[in-house]
Motif scaffolding. Structure first.
Motif, short mmCIF file in Angstrom:
data_model
loop_
_atom_site.label_atom_id
_atom_site.label_comp_id
_atom_site.label_asym_id
_atom_site.label_seq_id
_atom_site.Cartn_x
_atom_site.Cartn_y
_atom_site.Cartn_z
N LEU A 285 117.00 60.65 120.97
CA LEU A 285 116.37 61.47 119.94
C LEU A 285 114.85 61.50 120.12
O LEU A 285 114.21 62.52 119.86
N ARG A 286 114.28 60.38 120.58
CA ARG A 286 112.84 60.42 120.90
C ARG A 286 112.58 61.41 122.03
O ARG A 286 111.59 62.15 122.01
N ALA A 287 113.48 61.45 123.00
CA ALA A 287 113.35 62.41 124.10
C ALA A 287 113.44 63.84 123.58
O ALA A 287 112.76 64.74 124.08
N ALA A 288 114.28 64.06 122.57
CA ALA A 288 114.40 65.40 122.00
C ALA A 288 113.08 65.84 121.36
O ALA A 288 112.69 67.01 121.45
N ILE A 289 112.39 64.90 120.73
CA ILE A 289 111.08 65.23 120.15
C ILE A 289 110.08 65.53 121.26
O ILE A 289 109.31 66.49 121.18
N ARG A 290 110.12 64.71 122.31
CA ARG A 290 109.21 64.96 123.44
C ARG A 290 109.37 66.38 123.98
O ARG A 290 108.40 67.08 124.24
N GLU A 291 110.62 66.82 124.11
CA GLU A 291 110.88 68.14 124.67
C GLU A 291 110.57 69.26 123.68
O GLU A 291 110.34 70.40 124.09
#
Length: 504
Positions: A285-291
């Protein structure tokens, strides 16, 4: 003779633009003197502690080239000679510094090893201590007439960098009172001698004819403290000021573009994500925010294009970083948020941050998050941020502190034992990378280790760097060679001069 504008108080200048237009031509020569014209500077903030160098006021003395340090830093933040001409690390806890010969303080006394010991000891005993000495126990003693020995309780490869801090400037003995107060009037060693401190209104400096280096080109500096951004911009537009600190973005468009200069700052607008609790403890989910973050949109909308899109935690103010940074591999793949609820927080003290929060909410909502904002004054939100009460927190963060080195910032924000760990991060790979960087001396190896630590941090997605801020400096057509310093240590130097061919 160079023609100079009548020097009026800024409130008067703003209230009477028509009067200014009528009287400039008649009065321009009135503040030029037999020794040459003076530089008028509009400063962002008034002094908080009477211009004592043991506080943040030290940076004003440094920006006016009044007080000097043993060491100064180059563009790579590597130490260079200043009042010390050479130095040697005798053992991991001991350094020897050779003091420059032929230097006089502004009161006429000579720079000696005793004077250096006196100044540095006063700093170590100050309450509160200068922040460059936070966590550092240091003692200083003379080694003959022209050298000093610096002892530290712990191994510290950054002692030369620490001694470059304006808060560790060397002043004449007369500056230090028995009550612990420091009076910098006629006590420095720089090309300009401080002659007057007019409270929180202004200060006056004259050229110091006995300067050990190149004599100052200008006859002196008249510094006004102008907290109001509109007034600072107007002082440049009306000709009252020659050099102006920190012009607001909203005012820059109203000025001649040739008079406006953007200086990259070692400050990164970063989104910190809670890695320990709540939904963002999930790396995907942190990666989803990054993207999901659209950096160009934030830069162009909130900052009107006057910021740099972030490629890492360290921005263009640290020019070396981009040259050795490589793409990060093995990043976590994002997962679909599917309506995951998150709290996005920031503070109002920096006017642009709530605007950034609005755009981020829109971007994250489009990506599938359900976002709730929490915006307060910083004094009322810091404790909750540090306690991990929010899923995401927007912060404008200085990435190098007084030593000119980013390891302290990285440790504070991202180490398991970090004191400012908003992301609640505790990652063995990050701690190992920071430990490696911390013990290396300044130079290429340390810089590479810092980038390796940055990579380890970014691989966790604990922090998403969005942009690097710039400060807007105003300079009239009359002046040349004002410094545009990302570390905000220099502004008016011995080389700052007036253009003889100026029409102003």
């Amino acid at each position: 003779m160079l023609r100079r504008p009548l020097r009026l108080s800024l409130p008067f200048a703003l209230a009477a633009p028509l009067l200014l237009a009528g009287c400039f031509e008649e009065q321009r020569d009135t503040i030029s003197s037999d020794v040459g014209p003076r530089i008028n500077v509009a400063m962002l903030q008034p002094p908080r502690s009477g211009l004592t160098p043991l506080s943040d006021d030290a940076f004003k003395l440094s920006r006016w080239s009044n007080a000097e340090t043993l060491i100064r830093l180059d563009a790579n933040s590597d130490p260079q000679p200043f009042l010390a001409t050479e130095w040697q690390q005798l053992d991991p806890k001991t350094w020897r510094f050779l003091i420059r010969d032929g230097v006089a303080f502004h009161d006429g006394t000579a720079l000696t090893a005793n004077a250096v010991v006196n100044s540095l000891t006063a700093a170590t005993q100050a309450t509160p201590k200068p922040r460059i000495l936070d966590g550092v126990t240091m003692t200083i003693e003379t080694d003959g007439d022209n050298a000093v020995i610096v002892h530290t309780e712990e191994d510290d490869p950054l002692i030369p960098n620490r001694l470059s801090s304006p808060q560790l400037a060397i002043l004449a003995a007369k500056a230090y009172g028995d009550d612990g107060r420091v009076n910098p009037i006629e006590a420095g060693t720089g090309p300009f001698v401080l002659k007057e401190i007019n409270g929180t209104t202004s200060a006056k400096l004259d050229r110091f004819e006995g300067y050990w280096g190149e004599p100052a080109a200008a006859a002196g500096i008249d510094a006004d403290y102008v907290p109001d951004g509109t007034a600072r911009a107007a002082s440049l537009r009306t000709g009252v000021a020659d050099v102006v600190e920190a012009i607001p973005v909203s005012q820059a468009a109203l000025l001649d573009p040739e008079r406006v200069h953007e200086v990259p700052m070692p400050r990164t607008n970063t989104l910190y994500l809670n890695t320990q609790s709540g939904p963002l403890a999930d790396p995907a989910l942190r990666a989803a925010i990054r993207e999901a973050i659209d950096r160009p949109s934030i830069v162009n909308t909130v900052y009107e294009g006057r910021a740099d899109i972030a490629e890492g935690l360290l921005g263009p103010a640290l020019a070396w970083a981009s040259g050795i940074r490589t793409p990060i591999e093995d990043l976590t793949a994002p997962t679909a948020p599917n309506g995951t609820e998150i709290t996005l927080a920031t503070f109002t003290d920096r006017a642009e941050l709530p605007e950034v929060a609005v755009l981020l909410e829109q971007q994250l909502t489009r990506a599938g998050f359900n976002v709730r904002q929490e915006v307060r004054e910083y004094a009322h939100i810091e404790a909750d941020a540090l306690a991990g009460e929010f899923d995401a927190f927007i912060l404008s963060r200085a990435t190098v502190l007084d030593s000119g080195d980013p390891v302290a910032y990285m440790f504070s924000d991202f180490a398991c034992a970090g004191s400012f760990n908003i992301a609640q991060l505790c990652d063995p790979a990050v701690d190992e990378a920071l430990a490696t960087a911390a013990v290396l001396p300044t130079g290429e190896a340390r810089r590479q280790a810092i980038i390796d630590a940055e990579t380890a941090i970014l691989r966790t997605d604990a922090a998403i760097p969005m942009l690097h801020e710039r400060v807007i400096q105003g300079e009239s057509a009359r002046v040349a060679n004002a410094e545009r310093d990302p570390r905000e240590r220099m502004l008016i130097t011995e080389k700052t001069m007036f253009n003889n061919d100026s029409e102003s």
